[in-house]
Motif scaffolding. Structure first.
Motif, short mmCIF file in Angstrom:
data_model
loop_
_atom_site.label_atom_id
_atom_site.label_comp_id
_atom_site.label_asym_id
_atom_site.label_seq_id
_atom_site.Cartn_x
_atom_site.Cartn_y
_atom_site.Cartn_z
N UNK A 1 71.89 -57.42 42.50
CA UNK A 1 72.50 -57.13 44.38
C UNK A 1 73.83 -56.54 44.18
N UNK A 2 74.60 -56.77 44.11
CA UNK A 2 76.04 -56.23 44.09
C UNK A 2 75.90 -54.60 44.20
N UNK A 3 74.89 -54.23 42.96
CA UNK A 3 74.97 -52.97 42.79
C UNK A 3 74.44 -52.41 43.60
N UNK A 4 73.47 -52.67 44.64
CA UNK A 4 72.62 -52.58 46.06
C UNK A 4 74.04 -52.00 46.91
N UNK A 5 75.04 -52.97 46.78
CA UNK A 5 75.94 -52.51 47.89
C UNK A 5 76.34 -51.48 47.70
N UNK A 6 76.61 -51.10 46.26
CA UNK A 6 77.50 -50.14 46.21
C UNK A 6 76.39 -49.12 46.29
N UNK A 7 75.54 -48.91 46.29
CA UNK A 7 74.19 -48.03 46.69
C UNK A 7 74.72 -47.87 47.81
N UNK A 8 75.01 -48.61 48.74
CA UNK A 8 74.81 -48.54 49.83
C UNK A 8 76.73 -47.37 50.28
N UNK A 9 76.50 -47.72 49.80
CA UNK A 9 78.06 -46.94 50.00
C UNK A 9 77.82 -45.63 49.33
N UNK A 10 77.81 -45.73 48.71
CA UNK A 10 77.43 -44.12 47.95
C UNK A 10 76.54 -42.93 49.00
N UNK A 11 75.50 -43.40 49.74
CA UNK A 11 74.75 -42.98 50.43
C UNK A 11 75.19 -42.62 51.50
N UNK A 12 76.10 -43.91 52.19
CA UNK A 12 76.84 -43.48 53.51
C UNK A 12 78.21 -43.28 53.62
N UNK A 13 78.91 -43.59 52.78
CA UNK A 13 80.37 -42.75 52.37
C UNK A 13 80.35 -41.10 52.83
N UNK A 14 79.59 -39.77 51.97
CA UNK A 14 80.42 -39.09 52.62
C UNK A 14 79.79 -38.31 53.93
N UNK A 15 78.34 -39.54 55.24
CA UNK A 15 78.95 -38.68 56.33
C UNK A 15 79.73 -39.60 56.98
N UNK A 16 80.11 -40.65 56.60
CA UNK A 16 80.83 -41.84 57.49
C UNK A 16 82.82 -41.05 57.43
N UNK A 17 82.65 -40.63 56.33
CA UNK A 17 83.83 -39.11 55.91
C UNK A 17 83.54 -37.87 57.03
N UNK A 18 82.58 -37.17 56.68
CA UNK A 18 82.51 -36.22 57.42
C UNK A 18 82.61 -36.47 59.07
N UNK A 19 82.35 -37.93 60.14
CA UNK A 19 82.12 -38.31 61.38
C UNK A 19 84.24 -37.89 61.37
N UNK A 20 84.79 -38.47 60.21
CA UNK A 20 85.90 -38.45 60.91
C UNK A 20 86.52 -37.84 60.45
N UNK A 21 86.33 -36.97 59.60
CA UNK A 21 87.24 -35.56 59.53
C UNK A 21 86.65 -34.46 60.87
N UNK A 22 85.24 -34.66 60.84
CA UNK A 22 85.38 -33.57 61.92
C UNK A 22 86.08 -34.42 63.08
N UNK A 23 86.21 -35.80 63.75
CA UNK A 23 86.71 -35.98 64.64
C UNK A 23 88.32 -35.69 64.55
N UNK A 24 89.35 -35.98 63.96
CA UNK A 24 90.39 -35.40 63.25
C UNK A 24 90.62 -33.98 63.51
N UNK A 25 89.69 -33.67 63.05
CA UNK A 25 89.87 -31.38 63.81
C UNK A 25 89.47 -31.91 64.67
#
Length: 149
Positions: free
Chosen positions: A110-134
């Protein structure tokens, strides 16, 4: 668990590390090689949020085989159960048993499922904050250029 036996946080952290290491070793290295399964996570990266959440969670129990088709993720689940069994070697006698072995193995799954969630959404979250910073940097540059003599 280990805290009841008077052991400190260092022992608990070591035990947690050993549990995760065993699960990763068996479920992501040895068994996938033997069963011809691909332990990698394939990011969906598009679609509705709920669909992506369900997809990420499902990858703990389904995976792609070497043939490219989806199949039950026997290597991950079995590897985590093997790790749960190995943990019986170093857990106190009161914290051993078949039921606890399955509980630990399925908890790691089940904890692996949480890791998969992080892998799925981290690039989107990082991109959002990168664009916001830019955008903020661009606004500062425009304000500075507008106020220059």
């Amino acid at each position: 668990m280990l805290f009841r036996s008077g052991k400190g946080c260092g022992v608990a952290a070591g035990v947690a590390f050993a549990d995760n290491f065993d699960g990763n070793f068996w479920g992501n290295a040895v068994l996938p090689s033997l069963l011809h399964q691909d332990p990698r996570y394939y990011r969906l990266g598009h679609g509705k949020v709920m669909h992506r959440i369900l997809y990420a969670a499902s990858t703990t129990v389904i995976c792609k085989g070497d043939n490219g088709h989806w199949q039950p993720n026997i290597s991950n689940v079995t590897g985590n159960l093997i790790a749960g069994g190995i943990s019986n070697l170093y857990y106190p006698a009161a914290d051993r048993g078949v039921g606890l072995t399955f509980q630990r193995g399925l908890t790691v799954t089940a904890t692996g499922g949480l890791g998969a969630l992080a892998e799925e959404f981290y690039p989107d979250v990082a991109s959002y904050f990168s664009r916001r910073h830019a955008r903020k940097d661009a606004a500062k540059a425009n304000a500075k250029a507008g106020s220059a003599p």
